[in-house]
Motif scaffolding. Structure first.
Motif, mmCIF file in Angstrom:
data_model
loop_
_atom_site.group_PDB
_atom_site.id
_atom_site.type_symbol
_atom_site.label_atom_id
_atom_site.label_comp_id
_atom_site.label_asym_id
_atom_site.label_seq_id
_atom_site.Cartn_x
_atom_site.Cartn_y
_atom_site.Cartn_z
ATOM 1 N N LEU A 65 0.834 -1.202 0.000
ATOM 2 C CA LEU A 65 0.000 0.000 0.000
ATOM 3 C C LEU A 65 0.871 1.256 0.000
ATOM 4 N N HIS A 66 1.926 1.229 0.796
ATOM 5 C CA HIS A 66 2.841 2.366 0.851
ATOM 6 C C HIS A 66 3.547 2.555 -0.491
ATOM 7 N N ALA A 67 3.941 1.450 -1.115
ATOM 8 C CA ALA A 67 4.619 1.548 -2.408
ATOM 9 C C ALA A 67 3.696 2.159 -3.462
ATOM 10 N N GLY A 68 2.434 1.736 -3.474
ATOM 11 C CA GLY A 68 1.484 2.294 -4.428
ATOM 12 C C GLY A 68 1.264 3.776 -4.196
ATOM 13 N N TYR A 69 1.186 4.181 -2.934
ATOM 14 C CA TYR A 69 0.973 5.598 -2.641
ATOM 15 C C TYR A 69 2.218 6.410 -2.962
ATOM 16 N N ALA A 70 3.391 5.837 -2.748
ATOM 17 C CA ALA A 70 4.628 6.523 -3.116
ATOM 18 C C ALA A 70 4.686 6.756 -4.622
ATOM 19 N N MET A 71 4.245 5.768 -5.400
ATOM 20 C CA MET A 71 4.216 5.931 -6.847
ATOM 21 C C MET A 71 3.222 7.017 -7.265
ATOM 22 N N LEU A 72 2.134 7.149 -6.509
ATOM 23 C CA LEU A 72 1.179 8.219 -6.783
ATOM 24 C C LEU A 72 1.842 9.574 -6.586
ATOM 25 N N ALA A 73 2.533 9.737 -5.461
ATOM 26 C CA ALA A 73 3.203 11.010 -5.179
ATOM 27 C C ALA A 73 4.246 11.318 -6.250
ATOM 28 N N LEU A 74 5.076 10.345 -6.565
ATOM 29 C CA LEU A 74 6.125 10.542 -7.563
ATOM 30 C C LEU A 74 5.528 10.820 -8.935
ATOM 31 N N GLY A 75 4.496 10.059 -9.303
ATOM 32 C CA GLY A 75 3.904 10.208 -10.624
ATOM 33 C C GLY A 75 3.215 11.551 -10.812
ATOM 34 N N LEU A 76 2.480 12.007 -9.809
ATOM 35 C CA LEU A 76 1.814 13.304 -9.919
ATOM 36 C C LEU A 76 2.835 14.423 -10.071
ATOM 37 N N VAL A 128 2.060 -13.546 -4.415
ATOM 38 C CA VAL A 128 1.512 -12.190 -4.417
ATOM 39 C C VAL A 128 2.552 -11.192 -3.916
ATOM 40 N N ALA A 129 3.281 -11.560 -2.869
ATOM 41 C CA ALA A 129 4.334 -10.683 -2.357
ATOM 42 C C ALA A 129 5.390 -10.426 -3.430
ATOM 43 N N LEU A 130 5.710 -11.447 -4.201
ATOM 44 C CA LEU A 130 6.648 -11.263 -5.309
ATOM 45 C C LEU A 130 6.062 -10.314 -6.350
ATOM 46 N N GLY A 131 4.769 -10.453 -6.613
ATOM 47 C CA GLY A 131 4.106 -9.545 -7.544
ATOM 48 C C GLY A 131 4.204 -8.098 -7.090
ATOM 49 N N TYR A 132 4.026 -7.857 -5.778
ATOM 50 C CA TYR A 132 4.179 -6.502 -5.247
ATOM 51 C C TYR A 132 5.559 -5.942 -5.603
ATOM 52 N N ALA A 133 6.594 -6.769 -5.397
ATOM 53 C CA ALA A 133 7.966 -6.312 -5.605
ATOM 54 C C ALA A 133 8.279 -6.072 -7.080
ATOM 55 N N LEU A 193 9.310 -3.576 -23.514
ATOM 56 C CA LEU A 193 9.057 -5.024 -23.485
ATOM 57 C C LEU A 193 9.252 -5.569 -22.075
ATOM 58 N N GLY A 194 10.342 -5.154 -21.415
ATOM 59 C CA GLY A 194 10.602 -5.658 -20.069
ATOM 60 C C GLY A 194 9.513 -5.275 -19.091
ATOM 61 N N ALA A 195 9.063 -4.015 -19.155
ATOM 62 C CA ALA A 195 8.004 -3.564 -18.248
ATOM 63 C C ALA A 195 6.722 -4.345 -18.493
ATOM 64 N N GLY A 196 6.383 -4.563 -19.774
ATOM 65 C CA GLY A 196 5.169 -5.319 -20.084
ATOM 66 C C GLY A 196 5.231 -6.750 -19.576
ATOM 67 N N LEU A 197 6.368 -7.394 -19.775
ATOM 68 C CA LEU A 197 6.504 -8.789 -19.322
ATOM 69 C C LEU A 197 6.484 -8.883 -17.799
ATOM 70 N N ILE A 198 7.088 -7.919 -17.136
ATOM 71 C CA ILE A 198 7.082 -7.934 -15.665
ATOM 72 C C ILE A 198 5.672 -7.701 -15.134
ATOM 73 N N TRP A 199 4.928 -6.771 -15.769
ATOM 74 C CA TRP A 199 3.521 -6.565 -15.383
ATOM 75 C C TRP A 199 2.741 -7.874 -15.527
ATOM 76 N N ILE A 200 2.903 -8.544 -16.654
ATOM 77 C CA ILE A 200 2.206 -9.811 -16.878
ATOM 78 C C ILE A 200 2.568 -10.813 -15.789
ATOM 79 N N ALA A 201 3.851 -10.897 -15.449
ATOM 80 C CA ALA A 201 4.283 -11.840 -14.417
ATOM 81 C C ALA A 201 3.657 -11.506 -13.072
ATOM 82 N N ALA A 202 3.614 -10.221 -12.716
ATOM 83 C CA ALA A 202 3.062 -9.818 -11.421
ATOM 84 C C ALA A 202 1.599 -10.213 -11.299
ATOM 85 N N PHE A 203 0.811 -9.961 -12.337
ATOM 86 C CA PHE A 203 -0.615 -10.269 -12.252
ATOM 87 C C PHE A 203 -0.899 -11.749 -12.490
#
Length: 391
Positions: free
Chosen positions: A267-278, A329-334, A359-369
């Motif tokens: 949850l903290h990681a997702g919120y940190a990405m929100l702050a950084l992304g905005l 799931v924990a690995l997916g978070y990371a 390509l790497g980002a797409g494949l990692i997203w697929i792996a996480a989900f």
């Protein structure tokens, strides 16, 4: 009429659908980038990709969350199985319509795809009215912004306006505004609960009213300005402010104390990405840094990371299981922050890095989900365990 168990609760079918579609839509995007697949839809492939991750993947996650959370907030009766089945069918119909948009009238595609959010919002309104509170009613306003943003995209696709980019950015920022509100609500609360379970004397997260107000108001204003297509200088300045406010809020939530508990740390990681992304998106609008990289911090890191964290936690908690993230799931978070880093690098250093990073980002997203799907599939498709009575 008997319905499959996935329609028993909104979180089952929609969190499953979000995971499946997150994998499938990203897989098609990666395949198209590599020249392995043709695009069957009418919009340009990059527009389809953005649209479906925002108005397909993310709205499925929102559907599951709101159908689960709103009855808890208000004490209203949960949506019946037939409604869950119907609204899930509307969401799926939208995905199919956009997929086959190359062979369908654009107006029909728009009508089908735009049906899901109003039906969902109407049900939520009936539940929220049982105990109306401004802090909860505001989600109807944010859902309206999401719908209007999608309308802007479809108006472009039907040839009425030239608002595709405006709609896509507006939809993304409207969902990020929901994360600012919801993430700002659940992250410190769940952190507090976890810290107290581990140590009753632990120092707890601190929330400060001025920062809470600023973080929410600036995020919503950023979304509204994006939907309205306001001047870049104004929108960018507000977005930077929203990012700084989000970072200031997060600073008081004791992130370091959660690193041993993935289901909270995510949850903290997702919120940190929100702050950084905005902040990064705002700076990009002001001429500093690549906009596409900032948009993917928000899309992959904030929306992808926070939805993964919330969907997994809610699935585990509402199924009556201990609030511990399974290993996959924990690995997916990371993996999500790694996907963000690669996609940012692809935007910041074009050339060979673009292909590798994308390509790497797409494949990692697929792996996480995919990890998320494998770990939680039994939870969505089986009844809640019956706890044995204490001896």
């Amino acid at each position: 009429m008997s319905y499959p168990i996935i329609f028993k609760d909104g979180w089952r079918v929609f969190f499953m659908a979000a995971g499946l579609y997150g994998v499938a839509a990203m897989a098609l995007w990666v395949a198209w980038l590599q020249g392995w697949a043709e695009a069957p839809f009418a919009p340009a492939p990059n527009a389809w990709h953005a649209h479906e991750m925002i108005f397909g993947f993310a709205t499925a996650a929102l559907g599951g969350f709101f159908l689960t959370a709103v009855p808890n907030w208000t004490g209203a009766k949960a949506a019946p199985e037939r409604f869950v089945a119907v609204v899930a069918g509307l969401w799926l119909a939208g995905r199919v319509a956009v997929w086959f948009s190359g062979a369908l009238p654009a107006a029909l595609v728009a009508a089908i795809d735009l049906a899901f959010v109003p039906v969902l919002a109407a049900k939520l309104l009936t539940q929220l009215m049982k105990r109306p509170k401004p802090q909860n009613m505001m989600f109807l306003v944010l859902l309206t912004l999401v719908w209007v943003a999608n309308l802007l995209v479809h108006l472009d696709w039907t040839g009425v306006t030239a608002t595709e980019a405006q709609g896509l950015r507006g939809g993304l920022l409207s969902i990020c505004a929901m994360i600012a509100v919801l993430g700002g609500r659940v992250t410190p609360a769940f952190t507090r609960n976890a810290l107290l379970r581990a140590d009753e004397t632990a120092a707890l997260p601190v929330t400060r009213k001025p920062l809470e107000v600023a973080g929410i108001a600036l995020a919503i204003l950023t979304a509204a300005l994006a939907v309205l297509g306001a001047p870049a200088a104004l929108t960018g300045t507000v977005a930077v402010g929203a990012g700084l406010a989000a970072a200031a809020r997060l600073a008081g939530w004791r992130t370091a104390a959660t690193l041993g508990d993935p289901i909270v740390w995510a949850l903290h990681a997702g919120y940190a990405m929100l702050a950084l992304g905005l902040a990064a998106w705002g700076l990009a609008l002001l001429g500093i840094g690549p906009e596409i990289g900032a948009l993917h911090i928000l899309g992959i890191g904030a929306i992808g990371g926070m939805t993964l964290a919330v969907m997994s936690r809610a699935s585990i908690g509402h199924s009556g299981r201990p609030l511990v993230a399974p290993g996959p799931v924990a690995l997916g978070y990371a993996l999500i922050p790694l996907a963000v880093a690669l996609r940012w690098a692809a935007a910041g250093w074009p050339g060979p890095m673009y292909g590798i990073g994308t390509l790497g980002a797409g494949l990692i997203w697929i792996a996480a989900f995919a990890l998320y799907l494998v770990a939680l599939w039994p939870i969505w498709t089986t009844p809640r365990p019956v706890r044995e009575a204490a001896a």
